[in-house]
Design an enzyme around this catalytic site. Sequence first.
Site, PDB file in Angstrom:
ATOM      1  N   LYS A  73       3.486 -62.020  31.956  1.00 16.02           N
ATOM      2  CA  LYS A  73       4.392 -62.923  32.685  1.00 16.02           C
ATOM      3  C   LYS A  73       3.785 -63.334  34.020  1.00 16.02           C
ATOM      4  O   LYS A  73       4.441 -63.963  34.837  1.00 16.02           O
ATOM      5  CB  LYS A  73       5.738 -62.216  32.933  1.00 16.02           C
ATOM      6  CG  LYS A  73       6.482 -61.871  31.660  1.00 16.02           C
ATOM      7  CD  LYS A  73       7.819 -61.219  32.005  1.00 16.02           C
ATOM      8  CE  LYS A  73       7.896 -59.836  31.421  1.00 16.02           C
ATOM      9  NZ  LYS A  73       9.060 -59.094  31.908  1.00 16.02           N
ATOM     10  N   HIS A 100     -18.316 -48.166  33.064  1.00 14.10           N
ATOM     11  CA  HIS A 100     -17.525 -47.278  32.202  1.00 14.10           C
ATOM     12  C   HIS A 100     -17.957 -45.856  32.571  1.00 14.10           C
ATOM     13  O   HIS A 100     -18.657 -45.176  31.816  1.00 14.10           O
ATOM     14  CB  HIS A 100     -17.854 -47.598  30.739  1.00 14.10           C
ATOM     15  CG  HIS A 100     -16.889 -47.039  29.743  1.00 14.10           C
ATOM     16  ND1 HIS A 100     -15.935 -46.105  30.053  1.00 14.10           N
ATOM     17  CD2 HIS A 100     -16.753 -47.295  28.411  1.00 14.10           C
ATOM     18  CE1 HIS A 100     -15.248 -45.807  28.948  1.00 14.10           C
ATOM     19  NE2 HIS A 100     -15.719 -46.522  27.945  1.00 14.10           N
TER      20      HIS A 100
END
Length: 312
Positions: free
Chosen positions: A89, A138
């Site tokens: 949203k 990572h």
Amino acid sequence: MSQFSLQHVVESQQFDRDLLELVFETTDMMKADLLGDRKLAKILDGRIMASLFYEPSTRTRFSFESAMKRLGGSVITTENAREFSSAAKGESLSDSTRIMNGYADVIVMRHNEAGSAARAAEISTIPIINAGDGAGQHPTQALLDIYTIADSFPEMKSLKIALVGDLRYGRTARSLSYLLTKYEDIELIFVAPSVCRMEGDIKKYLDKYQVPWREEDDLAEVIGEVDCIYMTRVQKERFHSAEDYQEAASKYILTPELVSLMKQESIIMHPLPRVDEIPAAIDSRPQARYFEQAQNGLYVRMALLYLLLQDR
Ligand code: CP
């Protein structure tokens, strides 16, 4: 347990040798406990880990979730944070982070943008663990990679390591390169298609820490001299051009013929998932370590969760 404390896990460079030693000692302890008497099964009782993955994952996500539960903690999550969290949203990462601070004790986050974990860590009052940020880093993968290499080479010195495949977008190769600078007498060989060679930031860092590196095109020429070959997938999802991807895809495949050129004591690693760069026929070769590597992820992540949450 120690004078060292971890606040967030954002990038490989944050770890020094003392901290690495602490992480790996704790990892040994977690592994022994999990395979033994389970004295630590409730050590994170009452703590909550938010698992916020904006990109797909099998190993990182499930091993973190399993790690938390195996230590007695619980996990809150959404199947796909990009689609089912309020990011869909238009909510900013900083707002989402702020909100999750009130609901959890630690956030494990995988995001599509490099630098996102560092941004979240700047405003977070609870630990942020970078589970992969775009083509950035990572770091928890690099920790389990080192733990796996040390299984075969406990001294962790005088090693020649070839990183093969997509070294431009492959965050695991980037994080591992950073972390290897913490060890003595390491030499790196980069073998990558011309469209996805290792980036300059890593090369500069290696130069700064006097870690010798070179680039080669022909895997057959280097495979006999290395102690470890670290294969990686070509990261199709990060290429901007289909032509570049086609040029890189399937360029380096570790065939049985190539493996037969390796030293007996050398090892094959891969962060997984694989596409075609390691055929299944290699899995039974004595050098193959990638499934143990993935399993080590559970133990390393148990250790990290414990170290991050023990005093909170
Ligand atoms: N190695 C790794 O990060 O695998 P996943 O994408 O499955 O988490």
